[in-house]
Write a protein that holds these residues in place. Structure first.
Motif, PDB file in Angstrom:
ATOM      1  N   UNK A   1      71.720  15.425  85.233  1.00 53.55           N
ATOM      2  CA  UNK A   1      71.999  16.162  86.464  1.00 53.55           C
ATOM      3  C   UNK A   1      71.117  15.667  87.602  1.00 53.55           C
ATOM      4  N   UNK A   2      69.859  15.421  87.299  1.00 49.74           N
ATOM      5  CA  UNK A   2      68.985  14.899  88.346  1.00 49.74           C
ATOM      6  C   UNK A   2      69.461  13.514  88.779  1.00 49.74           C
TER       7      UNK A   2
ATOM      8  N   UNK B   1      72.156  13.837  91.282  1.00 50.40           N
ATOM      9  CA  UNK B   1      71.735  14.263  92.614  1.00 50.40           C
ATOM     10  C   UNK B   1      70.671  13.356  93.207  1.00 50.40           C
ATOM     11  N   UNK B   2      70.397  12.262  92.523  1.00 47.73           N
ATOM     12  CA  UNK B   2      69.313  11.411  92.995  1.00 47.73           C
ATOM     13  C   UNK B   2      69.632  10.865  94.384  1.00 47.73           C
ATOM     14  N   UNK B   3      68.777  11.178  95.318  1.00 45.53           N
ATOM     15  CA  UNK B   3      68.937  10.657  96.670  1.00 45.53           C
ATOM     16  C   UNK B   3      70.188  11.128  97.379  1.00 45.53           C
ATOM     17  N   UNK B   4      70.747  12.248  96.917  1.00 40.91           N
ATOM     18  CA  UNK B   4      71.970  12.736  97.531  1.00 40.91           C
ATOM     19  C   UNK B   4      71.616  13.687  98.659  1.00 40.91           C
ATOM     20  N   UNK B   5      71.645  13.177  99.859  1.00 40.30           N
ATOM     21  CA  UNK B   5      71.343  14.029 101.008  1.00 40.30           C
ATOM     22  C   UNK B   5      72.458  15.028 101.250  1.00 40.30           C
TER      23      UNK B   5
ATOM     24  N   UNK C   1      76.429  16.637  99.660  1.00 41.51           N
ATOM     25  CA  UNK C   1      77.137  16.886  98.409  1.00 41.51           C
ATOM     26  C   UNK C   1      78.426  16.081  98.387  1.00 41.51           C
TER      27      UNK C   1
ATOM     28  N   UNK D   1      78.139  19.758  89.790  1.00 35.19           N
ATOM     29  CA  UNK D   1      78.011  21.216  89.888  1.00 35.19           C
ATOM     30  C   UNK D   1      79.028  21.890  88.979  1.00 35.19           C
TER      31      UNK D   1
ATOM     32  N   UNK E   1      78.080  21.638  85.509  1.00 38.70           N
ATOM     33  CA  UNK E   1      76.997  22.559  85.152  1.00 38.70           C
ATOM     34  C   UNK E   1      77.563  23.879  84.636  1.00 38.70           C
ATOM     35  N   UNK E   2      78.738  24.224  85.126  1.00 35.71           N
ATOM     36  CA  UNK E   2      79.356  25.465  84.635  1.00 35.71           C
ATOM     37  C   UNK E   2      79.605  25.363  83.137  1.00 35.71           C
TER      38      UNK E   2
ATOM     39  N   UNK F   1      72.777  28.943  86.192  1.00 35.56           N
ATOM     40  CA  UNK F   1      73.725  27.959  86.719  1.00 35.56           C
ATOM     41  C   UNK F   1      73.476  27.771  88.214  1.00 35.56           C
TER      42      UNK F   1
ATOM     43  N   UNK G   1      71.702  24.549  90.313  1.00 31.61           N
ATOM     44  CA  UNK G   1      72.350  23.897  91.459  1.00 31.61           C
ATOM     45  C   UNK G   1      71.385  23.871  92.628  1.00 31.61           C
TER      46      UNK G   1
ATOM     47  N   UNK H   1      68.893  21.245  92.132  1.00 28.31           N
ATOM     48  CA  UNK H   1      69.464  19.909  92.316  1.00 28.31           C
ATOM     49  C   UNK H   1      69.686  19.611  93.797  1.00 28.31           C
TER      50      UNK H   1
ATOM     51  N   UNK I   1      66.452  18.738  95.149  1.00 31.23           N
ATOM     52  CA  UNK I   1      66.067  17.393  94.692  1.00 31.23           C
ATOM     53  C   UNK I   1      66.839  16.329  95.467  1.00 31.23           C
ATOM     54  N   UNK I   2      68.130  16.599  95.675  1.00 32.04           N
ATOM     55  CA  UNK I   2      68.920  15.628  96.424  1.00 32.04           C
ATOM     56  C   UNK I   2      68.408  15.471  97.847  1.00 32.04           C
ATOM     57  N   UNK I   3      68.046  16.589  98.442  1.00 30.19           N
ATOM     58  CA  UNK I   3      67.638  16.536  99.842  1.00 30.19           C
ATOM     59  C   UNK I   3      66.215  16.005 100.012  1.00 30.19           C
TER      60      UNK I   3
END
Lengths: 494, 484, 107, 609
Positions: free
Chosen positions: B401-402, B405-409, B411, B419, B422-423, D173, D177, D180, D183-185
């Motif tokens: 998951x990380x 989202x790595x470097x994701x300014x 979505x 996401x 994750x559910x 959950x 999110x 994350x 972390x993304x930002x």
């Protein structure tokens, strides 16, 4: 020693065996098979020391070529015949039942001799690059087979198969001859090299030559069991005796393929005919793959199943045919079409013979040919079951068997050719066919290992004579070894 | 040499059993020897860092295209080798002396061959043998499910898995051929993975070419991993397979597809992935959400576990789709963790099956007092499976998951997919705890007799739990071996 | 004097009649005869092509064609010999030469 | 290994050894756990007295190139107060449990779970980054699951445990999110680093609001806020000491603590912050309403806990409010935490008191079957009454101060102030109802008649907590971890009004319930908790089970039957069809052969065109 001495040696062997059969006592007649096997073995050794050469025995008449392909297919022919004799020996109890009336050994001798003559024909086919020699050698083989197929004269199935094979074989011969006539008419030549020259000279009309080629293809399609000219295959395979089924499916097919390869080459490489030839070949490939694989699914008789499997294999082999055009062959990565087909056929020899050897032994013991007769083989005879397992796996194209490498090379060509020409439909038919193949091949595997605790079959123990056992082990090793080191066979071709 | 040995030992042992050696003892000996060798290999990999191939052997068996029969491990394959040897050991340990019908040979040869196939595939340095070894497992799986499987439908199920996987391999084979024949330099073609990767990096195939080679590769590998919608073979097969085969197949063999994608498709065809990213994200969500829901409505424990293993593959795909080393390493860790946890679950499921007449969840209840060890270990396994901290599964999910989202300014698609994925964590908690509650908690008064009461094989279960916990607490043990 | 086309037409006609005979007739002996007719048709074509060789835009002649014709005749004879033997064997065991009776294997 | 790590890991060691080694030695396991709790308490006391709390140690958990997740320890400010609460109350509850669980069959398992909880909770307090907090966040969920389901053979307990876990997972959950997104930002999950980055750069406000909201979801789950509050009342199926520790004092308060940790994020996410306020207020209100009609002593306390948690959350939510360029931030979060701190003592006391009562009444939990307990159980009753007074906000008990602090903050939004005041009234009312029914009047069942005072081992924790309940509101009790000036103190008439409201609640409760033998004013909708549980069950049926059922049908019918088996069937059918060609008739064969020839000729001709 000139290469054609090999055929002469084979013929001599055949005559010797006939002589022995005719003039010796009953007891020694049973040794005919051993004589044949050892004779063939000797010839095989001669063959190994024969070098390919471009020399022909008569000037300006290319009736006999000894290139590496010829030698390779001759070797296949000899080896096949040799193994057929081994099979025939195991099969003799059944054979006796359907041939002899009172005398124990009467009439079996020819059963061992005729394959030798057929073998000579097969070997000649491998060397033929001329429509006349092709025709003659082909007929030598075919007529020999007419007799062999209907050999069990007290067995209705065998006779029925014989009649069917006779009529349809003659029918295809008719088309072949008629095609040859037209080819001669259009090009004025029988020799394939010359025909190629004429085709490329641009002096030939398109329609008649293509018509002639189509007729030729019908005749040869019959030999290699290409749909829709396969129609004889299931019935004949089923009806005739086990060794002959094996002989037909390996020897006849291999020789058919070398002839087919030689015949279509000039037509594929002439701009005049190439597109039509490719199209018709692709069509035949697709229907052959479809028919062979799909119809095999519902079969219950092992021989009939293997007949359809043999049709399916013809389909796989033919995938490499359209790709024979030299434009593509120069770009192809990996073994060429010739090499791949030859490799496959050699592998096919190993695995099919392995299967038939096991089947012959089993059917001689159980007196049945249905798939269910293999039931519990895993428990009754682990060696036979394992040999059959490996053979079937190889036929299905499971990796680490020679069959997989064969399929791999063919798919390699088909896929690259699809990229080259866009004929993806051929590949998809092949995938579909191979997938269906898993089903019917695994059906046999299933039967062998299912129900090992079946009471009835436990009582039947299977005796395997030492020669067969040795041959089984050799073939088994060959299938696996060549499945890991394909260069064992490919090395002979390159 | 040591890797050759690891691959050969199971085959030799299988041969020996075929020739008459004692079944379970030989198998166990081979698996034990492999376990030791595997640990040695891992030790060496930890020492060297796992970036490069070690213990490499090779024999060229064909010149052009170059085929090499050779084995070596780097970090990624090392992890999977470790997984394989552990699961094999446990699977063999758990198998009884004799098959239900009294046969010995086939029953013990098959798991060994499956194991050998997996090991060979993971260790091959050559694409061809990577493919070839995987297929080695096809026949043993078919036979084991068909003969010793559970349930009336076992024959149909055996067919299904065989043909499904067969088709998958054929598609894959097509992709592999298309791949190597496009990656040639100066008419020289090779199947060696390292060389292919190098050529791919220098050649940079066109996007369009990559796109169409990637598709069959991904689908082929995907079918082997039960990618949605090609998953319907997996759950019934695992549910029906004898315990050892279910453990090996769900735990180890299934990882082959993921391994292939990580080893072959992603490094060689990065643009191919880009072209299909959207589709792949949808499919992996199909695995997680859709199959997750299917899992919830299962009424039998074995079916449920089978479906859950399909579902969790979605996370591995998500890790792959991250296209960065965080996600990829997470995916490898996921393979390891999931392999162990699902093998553990199937082992426990098998023990339950031996003890009960039914695995229908609504008919079982309150077993804790009757089989306390089973209850506790099932608890551990369930917790591992739903990704609770302390188990490697959690570490891998978090890493994936990380990675997403790595470097994701902002979505993007990947993040949205992550996401939604994750559910799945909630979904898996639902079915797992429901099952646990049904089986082990609540009334024990429902009329259910234990068929067997003899003691369990505790060692393999404890071993698997211990490894899961160890790598959960110290995921760096695994991660430090992977490239970054 | 007939032209090449007429010979070819004749050959073709014979061939088709032979083929039809094979398909339609159910007596094996008649079938065998039809097959022989097909071979003869081919022979006729072959000889015609040879005869008109060099003319009508055709390549120059070659005596190979005659060799071929002889081979065809020989082969046909051999085929008939073997064929009749089989038919005799069949008749002995089945008391029939009708192909419709031979349907024990199918599918 | 630093002291902090010892505090963190010691309970884990105890838990593991209890579970794996001491399963058969129940008593020993109890002592091991209690001892570990005691050692932790002592070490904590030592630790929080240190002036320098930097470099408490860090463990690299995951490392992939630049990406690192650490188990790092950060202890400062409110965290100091929290760790004291955790270890102190934790220890007391261990002590109480020694008595309460003395004859339980699963004692080893129980203490193992308790130790696991101590480990997890300590981890949350120590966390220096969101990922680590999430890890332990999940772990407290696990220990809560294990402890709620301690009596697993009871269907209700098993269901409650499952429910608690599910609901918490839903919250987690969201939490994940949020993490994350952060972390993304920011590319970091470390609290200090994020604060630093936030100070130095501009970030998308929308994204921040979303991430704070998602993080808050974690708190909604764990602190049982509406709409995820349903698990907490059911969680009372667990042993009472567990309810006191986990479901009143510490774990459920973790949500509040977590929000104070991410204060700097809430400050810049005003929209999310107002969501937090309203969620807190609504929870406080409806939980208090529901509490007025419950009959189970622990359920009443559970709803009370919910309501008080709502207070705290609401207070922390005010951190996002900016008044004249000034953020309310720190004072709001301090107010929330202050209430957490005092609440921990008196609510734990209430629960332990109820535990003692239940113990004494032979596991009777219905208040209408008790009565007159002040007679036989003097000490318990008095401590319980003190705690009640503290909860009602009676001067000078601890609750008075903290509630006033929250109300002071709430002054900034009148509507929330009104709700808060009404909740304060309700609180006093239902607690009085409880006390009147339980302690006064006459015994209404044999179990109440036979009740006698609990043993000393269980009384000691009660007494210690009573001291906390009384004095936790005084400056000296908290000034060591938070600047008293930064806790909002009520000014003007507010304290008097609040006291009046509290007294009004007590008086009305006293007179309405004095001498009653059963509920005199049944209000179904409140007794049935607004039917929320039923509605949820229906929702779950529709959205989960039904959808899952549909998915399964699709899987079986469409994918499996139609596509897979259908495909196989199709192949077989085609095979059978083609098989028909092989009629066995030689004439047919010849015909097909001829057709084949024509076909080939046709195709080859077509290719020429």
């Amino acid at each position: 020693m000139p290469a054609y001495y090999l055929e002469i040696l084979i013929l001599l062997l055949g005559f010797t065996m006939l002589g022995v059969e005719a003039f010796s006592s009953n007891r020694s007649r049973s040794r005919i098979a051993v004589l044949g096997v050892s004779g063939l073995f000797v010839v095989l050794i001669f063959l190994i020391f024969t070098v390919p050469s471009s020399e022909v025995p008569y000037d300006h008449w290319g009736i006999y070529h000894v290139d590496k392909w010829a030698l390779f297919y001759k070797a296949i022919a000899i080896l096949t015949t040799l193994l057929v004799l081994v099979l025939a020996k195991d099969f003799s109890p059944v054979l006796k039942k359907y041939t002899s009336q009172s005398n124990e050994f009467s009439g079996i001798g020819e059963y061992y001799c005729l394959p030798i003559f057929v073998c000579a024909g097969l070997m000649w086919m491998a060397s033929a690059k001329d429509l006349i020699t092709i025709f003659v050698s082909l007929e030598l083989v075919t007529i020999g087979f007419y007799v062999l197929v209907s050999f069990m004269r007290r067995n209705v199935g065998s006779l029925e198969a014989g009649v069917k094979y006779l009529v349809l074989g003659a029918l295809s011969t008719g088309f072949l001859v008629y095609g040859i006539a037209w080819i001669f008419g259009v090009t004025g030549q029988f020799e394939l090299n010359e025909i190629a020259n004429v085709l490329n000279s641009g002096k030939v009309e398109r329609k008649p030559i293509i018509f002639a080629f189509a007729l030729l293809l019908v005749g040869l399609g019959f030999k290699v069991a290409a749909v829709p000219f396969h129609i004889w295959v299931p019935d004949v395979y089923q009806g005739t005796s086990m060794p002959i089924t094996a002989f037909l499916s390996v020897g006849s097919k291999a020789a058919g393929f070398i002839v087919l390869l030689r015949v279509i080459e000039p037509f594929l490489n002439s701009s005049l005919t190439a597109s039509s030839v490719i199209l018709i070949l692709s069509f035949l490939v697709c229907v052959t793959l479809l028919f062979g694989n799909f119809v095999a699914i519902k079969q219950t008789n092992v021989k009939r199943l293997l007949a359809y499997s043999s049709i399916a294999h013809a389909g796989f082999l033919m995938m490499a045919l359209p790709a024979m055009e030299s434009d593509f062959q120069s770009k192809l990565i990996g073994p060429s079409s010739m090499e791949s087909i030859s490799f496959y056929l050699a592998g096919y020899l190993l695995m099919t013979m392995l299967c038939f050897l096991v089947l012959t032994i089993v059917s001689a013991a159980t007196n049945g040919e249905s798939i269910d007769d293999l039931k519990g083989l895993g428990a009754r005879s682990p060696l036979l079951a394992f040999a059959m397992l490996v053979g079937i796996a190889s036929l299905a194209g499971i990796p680490l068997t020679v069959g997989f490498f064969g399929k791999f090379f063919l798919f390699n060509i088909a896929i690259q050719y699809a990229v080259f020409s866009g004929s993806w439909y051929v590949v998809s038919f092949a995938v579909l066919g191979a997938a269906a193949g898993f089903y019917y091949y695994f059906k046999i595997i299933r039967v062998m290992y299912w129900g090992g605790s079946d009471q009835d079959s436990d009582e039947l123990t299977l005796e395997v004579n030492p020669l067969s056992k040795a041959v089984i082990i050799v073939l088994l090793t060959g299938v696996i070894l060549c499945g890991v080191f394909p260069s064992l066979i490919l090395g002979l071709l390159q | 040499m040591i890797i050759d040995l690891i691959v050969l030992i199971p085959i030799i042992a299988a041969l020996a059993i075929g020739l008459g050696a004692e079944g379970r003892k030989t198998a166990l000996g081979a698996a034990g020897a492999n376990l030791i060798l595997g640990v040695i290999v891992i030790g060496e990999l930890m020492r060297r860092g796992g970036e490069e191939l070690i213990f490499e052997t090779s024999t060229v068996i064909l010149e052009n295209p170059k085929l090499t029969l050779g084995f070596a491990v780097d970090g990624m394959s090392g992890v999977l080798v470790l997984l394989t040897v552990i699961v094999t050991f446990c699977a063999v340990y758990i198998s009884p002396e004799k098959a239900p019908d009294g046969r010995v040979k086939l029953y013990h040869i098959s798991p060994l061959l499956i194991s050998a196939g997996a090991l060979g595939a993971f260790c091959s340095t050559d694409l061809f043998f990577l493919f070839a070894f995987h297929e080695l497992a096809l026949i043993p799986t078919f036979l084991m499910i068909g003969i010793y499987g559970h349930g009336r439908e076992r024959l149909a199920i055996a067919w299904k898995i065989t043909i499904y996987l067969g088709v998958g391999s054929l598609v894959l084979l097509g992709g592999l051929i298309a791949l190597y024949s496009n990656l040639t330099s100066d008419g020289f073609a090779t199947f060696k993975i390292a060389e292919l990767t190098a050529i791919a990096e220098t050649m940079q195939l066109d996007q369009e070419v990559q796109k169409w080679i990637f598709l069959p590769l991904f689908l082929g590998f995907g079918i082997l991993v039960s990618l949605f919608p090609f998953h319907s073979w997996a759950a019934p097969a695992y549910a029906s397979a004898p315990t050892s085969v279910a453990m090996l197949h769900a735990g180890v063999l299934k990882k082959f597809g993921l391994y292939g994608i990580l080893r072959v498709a992603m490094p060689m065809l990065p643009k191919g992935f880009e072209a299909w990213e959207g589709l792949i994200l949808v499919l992996l969500l199909g695995n997680i959400i859709y199959v997750g829901l299917v899992t919830i409505s299962q009424r039998h424990l074995d079916r449920m576990l089978g479906n859950s293993s399909v579902m969790h593959m979605g996370y591995a795909f998500l890790g792959i789709a991250c296209v960065n080393h965080i996600g990829w390493n997470g995916a490898v860790l996921m393979m390891f963790a999931h392999g162990l946890s699902i093998a553990l679950l199937f082992a426990l499921c098998g023990s339950l099956r031996e003890r009960l007449n039914t695995l229908e969840l609504s008919e079982i209840g309150g077993l804790t007092s009757k089989v306390p060890f089973l209850a506790v270990s099932f608890g551990f396994a369930a917790f591992a499976s739903i990704g609770l901290p302390g188990f490697a599964n959690f570490a891998s999910e978090v890493t994936i998951l990380f990675g997403a989202f790595n470097g994701a300014g902002e979505v993007g698609n990947l993040q949205k997919a992550a996401i939604l994925a994750l559910w799945g964590v909630v979904i898996s908690a639902v079915y797992m705890l429901r099952a646990y509650r049904n089986i082990f908690q609540g009334d024990s008064t429902r009329g259910l007799t234990l068929v067997r009461r003899d003691s369990l094989n505790k060692i393999p279960i404890i071993l698997m739990i211990a490894v899961l916990l160890l790598t959960g607490f110290f995921p760096n043990l695994i991660l430090s071996m992977l490239p970054s | 004097m007939p032209t090449l086309n007429e010979y070819l037409l004749m050959g073709g006609l014979l061939f088709v009649i032979g083929l039809c005979g094979v398909i339609i007739r159910s007596n094996i002996i008649v079938i065998l005869m039809s097959l022989e007719m097909m071979l003869s048709a081919a022979n006729l074509t072959l000889v015609a092509f040879w005869r008109f060789g060099g003319g009508e835009g055709l390549p120059a002649h070659s005596y190979n064609a005659q060799v071929m014709v002889f081979f065809v005749i020989t082969v046909a004879a051999a085929e008939v010999a073997v064929g009749l033997a089989i038919i005799v064997a069949l008749f002995r065991s089945r008391q029939t030469v009708e192909v419709e009776e031979l349907r024990s294997m199918k599918g | 290994m630093t002291t902090a790590f010892i505090i963190l890991l010691l309970p884990l060691v105890a838990a593991a050894s209890n579970l794996f080694l001491l399963r058969k030695k129940a008593n020993l396991s109890a002592y091991v756990s209690t001892l570990s709790a005691a050692i932790c308490l002592v070490l904590t006391l030592g630790l929080i007295r240190q002036s320098d709390l930097k470099d408490l140690g860090s463990f690299n958990w995951i490392k992939i190139a630049d990406f690192e997740l650490n188990i790092g320890i950060e202890l400062q400010g409110l965290g100091l107060g929290m760790i004291l609460v955790v270890t102190l109350i934790g220890f007391l509850i261990h002590l109480f449990s020694l008595g309460y669980m003395r004859e339980d069959a699963g004692k080893a398992r129980y203490f193992s779970g308790l130790s696991l909880f101590m480990f997890s909770m300590t981890g949350i307090v120590f966390a220096d980054n969101l990922a680590m907090m999430f890890i332990f966040w999940e772990l407290v969920g696990v220990s809560s699951y294990l402890l709620i389901g301690h009596w697993y053979h009871k269907n209700t307990a098993a269901e409650a445990a499952k429910k608690a876990f599910f609901v918490n997972r839903i919250g987690d959950f969201g939490f994940m999110i949020g993490i994350l997104l952060i972390w993304g930002a920011f590319g970091s999950v470390n609290f200090v680093e994020i604060e630093e980055l936030l100070r130095n750069g501009k970030y998308d406000a929308g994204l921040l609001n979303w991430s704070v909201f998602c993080i808050f979801c974690g708190a909604i789950g764990k602190s049982a806020q509406v709409p995820l509050h349903v698990w907490l009342p059911d969680a009372m199926e667990g042993p009472t000491p567990v309810s006191a520790l986990i479901h009143a004092a510490t774990m459920v308060a973790a949500g509040v603590f977590m929000l104070t940790k991410v204060l700097f994020l809430i400050q810049v996410a005003p929209t999310a912050a107002s969501v937090i306020q309203y969620v807190g207020a609504i929870t406080a209100l409806i939980a208090a309403l529901m509490a007025t009609q419950q009959n189970d002593i622990k359920k009443i306390l559970a709803y009370s806990t919910l309501s008080q948690l709502g207070y705290m959350i609401m207070a922390v939510g005010f951190a996002g409010l900016w008044i004249g360029g000034e953020s309310l931030g720190e004072s709001a979060s301090n107010a929330g935490f202050f209430h957490l701190y005092t609440h921990a003592f008196f609510k734990a006391l209430l629960f332990l008191g109820s535990g003692a009562i239940i113990y004494a009444c032979h596991h009777e939990q219905n208040i209408w079957k008790m009565g007159g307990l002040i007679g036989p159980m003097k000490i318990t009753s008095i401590t319980f009454l003190i705690a009640t007074a503290a909860l009602a906000g009676i001067y000078p008990l601890s609750g008075f101060y903290s509630k006033d602090a929250i109300m002071t903050v709430a002054l900034n939004k009148p509507i929330l102030l009104v709700i808060g005041s009404f909740v304060a009234f309700l609180t006093a009312f239902y607690m009085t109802r409880l006390c009147v029914v339980v302690f006064f009047g006459k015994a209404r069942s044999w179990s109440a008649e036979e009740a006698k005072e609990v043993p000393l081992l269980m009384l000691v924790p009660l007494l210690v907590l009573t001291i906390g309940a009384i004095f936790a509101g005084q400056t000296f009790s908290y000034s060591w971890f938070v600047d008293p000036k930064k806790i909002p103190h009520p000014e003007g008439v507010l304290p008097f009004i609040l006291t009046a409201i509290g007294v009004a609640g007590i008086v009305s409760g006293f007179f309405l319930y004095r001498g009653r033998d059963q509920e005199p004013y049944p209000v179904q909708v409140l007794a049935k908790k607004f039917y929320l549980d039923e509605i949820y069950i229906i929702l779950v049926r529709i959205f989960q089970d039904a959808v899952a059922w549909v998915a399964k049908q699709i899987d079986e019918l469409l994918i499996d039957k139609l596509l897979v088996r259908g495909g196989a069937r199709l192949v077989t059918e085609i095979g059978s069809m083609l098989r028909g060609m092989q009629s066995g008739n030689l004439q047919g064969y010849a015909f097909l052969f001829g057709v084949g020839v024509i076909l080939v000729l046709y195709i080859i001709n077509a290719a020429i065109g």
